[in-house]
Design an enzyme around this catalytic site. Structure first.
Site, PDB file in Angstrom:
ATOM      1  N   CYS A 154       0.714  -1.070   0.032  1.00  0.00           N
ATOM      2  CA  CYS A 154       0.020   0.120  -0.045  1.00  0.00           C
ATOM      3  C   CYS A 154       0.922   1.155   0.048  1.00  0.00           C
ATOM      4  CB  CYS A 154      -1.012   0.178   1.189  1.00  0.00           C
ATOM      5  SG  CYS A 154      -1.908  -1.391   1.127  1.00  0.00           S
TER       6      CYS A 154
ATOM      7  N   HIS B 198      -3.241   7.035   2.711  1.00  0.00           N
ATOM      8  CA  HIS B 198      -3.680   5.683   2.185  1.00  0.00           C
ATOM      9  C   HIS B 198      -5.008   5.451   2.592  1.00  0.00           C
ATOM     10  CE1 HIS B 198      -4.059   1.590   1.010  1.00  0.00           C
ATOM     11  NE2 HIS B 198      -3.836   1.186   2.221  1.00  0.00           N
TER      12      HIS B 198
ATOM     13  N   ASN C 106     -10.309  -0.178  -0.052  1.00  0.00           N
ATOM     14  CA  ASN C 106      -8.634  -0.258  -0.259  1.00  0.00           C
ATOM     15  C   ASN C 106      -8.201  -0.664  -1.609  1.00  0.00           C
ATOM     16  OD1 ASN C 106      -6.017  -0.486   0.236  1.00  0.00           O
ATOM     17  ND2 ASN C 106      -6.349  -1.326   2.460  1.00  0.00           N
TER      18      ASN C 106
END
Ligand code: ACO
Length: 344
Positions: free
Chosen positions: A120, A262, A292
């Site tokens: 990520c 993020h 996500n």
């Protein structure tokens, strides 16, 4: 004034298939209410059978190049792109890297192209890599893409991961410029802690398992995450990394217009905001609409915020990411006058 990499184009791409919380609840022991209250997520997108990370990366790359063309504040064209960096942890194949194929399909010729794997945090790492190559004079104009298709590595019966992750891609074009220009990347803070490597992992499929000559143990081919410690580490590391970068750039949290963190869990975003003493309006949130999306998360959040008018030229922005590795990283810039392209 010094040489810097300047953001001059922004694009995003999502696959066609949306999956609602209700649709997940029909397959798994979960509910719209649990997912919304514990994560803030309402919707995610998944690739169709046969669709891959490079398909999304090419779409986002094309759009970022179109955005740079529309912005038109320099005389270069995509023919001048001389570097492609692709952040992904779900490459089309384990070998070779996915970036050369993406560059080829975009018609960018024989430019250097390689993958960066930092889960990520991948987009921030890729951005730092490309920006450093530009400031070092190795490249002049770079396409930086974050693309992942985590739906392809999730355990179909794991409610904890399937509720969270979605597929997508986001991209920026960087050009050589000056640090005084809007869009110039003003600094980075990057870090890792391999002591936490087991918290976010796919256990099988790499050399550690393959060298045994044994097939993977049941379930080891899927992505696995220990949610609670990851939550804590995400809050600590995105807050501390952002603060170190602010100190380096000479801004205070109050100077910031937007933090684009993020998009993992809205509770993480609010906790990072609290740690930094930010108000809610300073924090960009789009995970309610996309979940996500791993390496695509930050550029997709940028695209959404810019398209919605929440991010405007002159805004002081910090990007901050956290992910597997463990890895974390932040970048600072003053938002430039660019038009994101998210649809063809
Ligand atoms: N629906 C219903 N119940 C669920 C679901 C679901 N989708 N997911 C988990 N639960 C259950 C658990 O099984 C557990 O049940 P139990 O008490 O009977 O064992 C209960 O909810 C509580 O589980 P927790 O893991 O404590 O739930 P939490 O509130 O921490 O939420 C989550 C889990 C959303 C995963 C959270 O921990 C989180 O967001 N972690 C961070 C994720 C992250 O930041 N990732 C970024 C990096 S990812 C990367 O790099 C690829």
């Amino acid at each position: 004034m010094s040489r810097a990499a300047v953001v001059c184009g922004l694009g995003g791409a999502l696959p066609a298939t949306a999956v609602t919380n209700e649709e997940l609840a029909a397959q798994l022991d979960t509910s719209d209410q649990w997912i919304r209250t514990r994560t803030g997520i309402g919707l995610r997108y998944v690739v169709a059978p046969g669709e891959s990370t490079s398909d999304l990366a090419v779409a986002a790359g094309e759009r970022a190049l179109e955005s740079a063309r529309r912005t038109g504040n320099d005389n270069d064209t995509e023919a001048d792109v001389d570097l492609v960096v692709l952040a992904t942890s779900t490459p089309d194949r384990p070998c070779p890297g996915t970036a050369p194929g993406v560059a080829h399909r975009l018609g960018l010729g024989t430019v250097p192209a390689f993958d960066v794997a930092a889960v990520c945090t991948g987009f921030v790492y890729a951005l730092a890599t490309a920006a450093s190559m530009i400031t070092a004079g190795v490249a002049r104009r770079a396409l930086v893409i974050g693309a992942d298709t985590f739906s392809t590595i999730l355990d179909p019966v794991d409610r904890t991961t399937r509720a969270i992750f979605g597929d997508g891609a986001g991209a920026v074009v960087l050009r050589a410029g000056e640090s005084s220009e809007p869009g110039a990347l003003l600094g980075f803070d990057l870090g890792s802690d391999g002591g936490g490597a087991d918290l976010i992992t796919v256990r099988a499929g790499g050399s550690r398992q393959r060298s045994t000559g044994e097939p993977p143990a049941e379930g080891d081919q899927y992505f696995a995450m220990e949610g609670r410690p990851v939550f804590t580490e995400a809050v600590i590391n995105m807050s501390e990394s952002s603060q170190r970068l602010l100190d380096r750039v000479g801004w205070t949290p109050a100077d910031l217009d937007k933090v684009v963190a993020h998009q993992a869990n809205v509770r993480i975003l609010h906790a990072v905001g609290e740690q930094l003493g930010l108000e809610e309006k300073q924090i960009v949130v789009n995970l309610d609409r996309v979940g996500n999306t791993v390496a695509a998360s930050i550029p997709l959040a940028l695209s959404d915020a810019a398209a919605a008018g929440d991010l405007v030229p002159g805004h002081r922005v910090v990007l901050t990411g956290f992910g597997g590795g463990l890895t974390w990283g932040s970048a600072a810039l003053v938002w430039p006058d660019i038009e994101p392209v998210t649809q063809p």
